[in-house]
Design an enzyme around this catalytic site. Structure first.
Site: not given
Length: 423
Positions: A141, A234, A262
């Site tokens: 994702y 990623d 994050k």
């Protein structure tokens, strides 16, 4: 109000009562509790119940909830203004901290979300390669931009079909799918299609925790070099989580572009994409690739990120300790499952961990789909009853934070023993 009434009130005004689907507990059944506050390793719901929190806002809170140093930086900066719409030195400071030990990354651009970072990196990679077609991996994702919300078609070399309503097929048709940890599936796609960009989670955290095989990543890098394909690594989830250098500190595989998120925001809305100067200088205002954001690099978010990364660099034993706690948890879960006669597979990488109720090791998305999600849902519910908050989906990852200790891990394991007995 209680959790039930608060959730009902939310459902009247917010679709599904949530602003991100996994929060609705749809994968595990029942109603979600509503959070009032967080403190260290714990969150407290509106009824005052305490939960040992292994979600940690899906990864950003490496030092736990309401960390005093990050909180202080946010409050002090907020007093000067929340957003200026102009540049500040805080952006340069955080940029320096993020890039500090990545000698293959020259420049960075901040965004407000991981979706923005990966979407912008894809656009930049397409411009640099001069090719529209991209390849991603099933189960990875990369945010909810149109070109990345696809699933496999009728074979590895078939273009993707949209996995969300509202995504134009004209967009999805330029995204191709390969199987995670299967380099031959990548070669099959490349043999038939002029791919310009490949994007991958080097430590997949959105089909449950599924680490890449080192040989697979190394071969993927070599293929990209051979065919002049832009490789986007990623690290929105794994960056500064799996290790101080994310996946690079474990595998040593370099991306042409790398996305972060994050942890670099310490709980605030911060993400970024970074790369070599020759690629990054194609972004406006230097180049023709447009990317912008009103709140990108806002001072409060930058201050939180600076405080978070400064604490990381100041704590030399942080990742070793987090890794030990994660292994204590996953080893304990395996031992309990074996004692109870329950098939369980676990994985941990640094402070990230995951588990599947499955007979065989999970190495790709198909393996994750074969896991017993009904048993997972029951286990999750039993753990909630006992004051342990685990990710409410089989296809998410758990996180250890620095405020946790051995006693808290043992508390979770005792709860897991009771929960598995109840299964």
């Amino acid at each position: 109000m209680n959790n039930h009434d608060e959730f009902l009130a939310a459902q009247k005004l917010i679709p599904g009562g949530v602003d991100s689907p996994v929060r609705a507990f749809g994968n595990v059944g029942g109603e979600p509790f509503m959070v009032d506050r967080g403190e260290g390793s714990y969150i407290y719901d509106v009824e005052g119940k305490k939960y040992l929190d292994f979600v940690q806002s899906w990864g950003p809170l490496i030092f736990g909830h309401a960390d005093a140093d990050i909180e202080r930086a946010v409050v002090q900066t907020a007093k000067k203004g929340l957003s200026f719409g102009a540049s500040s030195p805080l952006e340069t400071q955080l940029a320096s901290l993020v890039l500090k030990n990545f000698d293959f990354l020259d420049k960075i651009r901040f965004t407000s979300s991981g979706t923005e970072a990966t979407m912008s990196a894809i656009r930049l990679a397409r411009a640099f390669s001069g090719r529209d077609k991209i390849l991603k991996f099933e189960g990875c994702y990369h945010g909810h931009s149109d070109s990345l919300l696809v699933k496999a078609g009728s074979g590895a070399s078939t273009f993707g079909n949209a996995s969300s309503a509202g995504v134009p097929q004209d967009v999805a048709k330029n995204t191709y799918l390969a199987r995670y940890n299967d380099i031959q599936s990548v070669k099959d796609v490349l043999a038939q299609n002029d791919i310009g960009t490949i994007i991958i989670e080097p430590i997949a955290g959105n089909m449950g925790l599924v680490p890449a095989d080192p040989e697979f990543l190394t071969e993927l890098r070599a293929l990209c070099d051979e065919k002049k394909i832009v490789l986007i690594i990623d690290e929105v989830m794994s960056g500064f989580r799996a290790s101080k250098l994310g996946s690079y500190g474990i595998y040593g595989v370099r991306g042409d572009l790398v996305t972060f998120g994050k942890v670099i925001g310490g709980g605030m809305s911060v993400a970024a994409f970074a790369g070599k100067r020759e690629i990054m200088d194609m972004i406006s205002p230097l180049g023709a690739v447009y990317q912008a954001g009103t709140l990108s690099g806002n001072p409060v978010a930058m201050a939180a990120g600076i405080a978070s990364l400064s604490k990381i660099y100041a704590n030399s034993g942080l990742y070793e300790r987090l890794g030990e706690l994660a292994r204590r948890l996953t080893d304990g879960l395996c031992a309990i499952a074996q004692h109870r006669g329950i098939a369980l597979q676990t994985a941990c990488v640094g402070s990230m961990f995951g588990y599947f109720f499955a007979d065989e090791e999970v190495r790709d998305y198909d393996g994750a789909l074969r896991a017993d999600t009904a048993r997972f849902a029951k286990f999750h519910g039993e753990m909630i009853k006992r004051g342990v908050f685990l990710a409410p989906s089989q296809f998410e990852t758990g996180f250890i934070c620095a405020s946790m200790d051995e006693a808290q891990i043992d508390f979770a394991l005792n709860a897991a023993d009771e929960a598995m007995a109840a299964l």
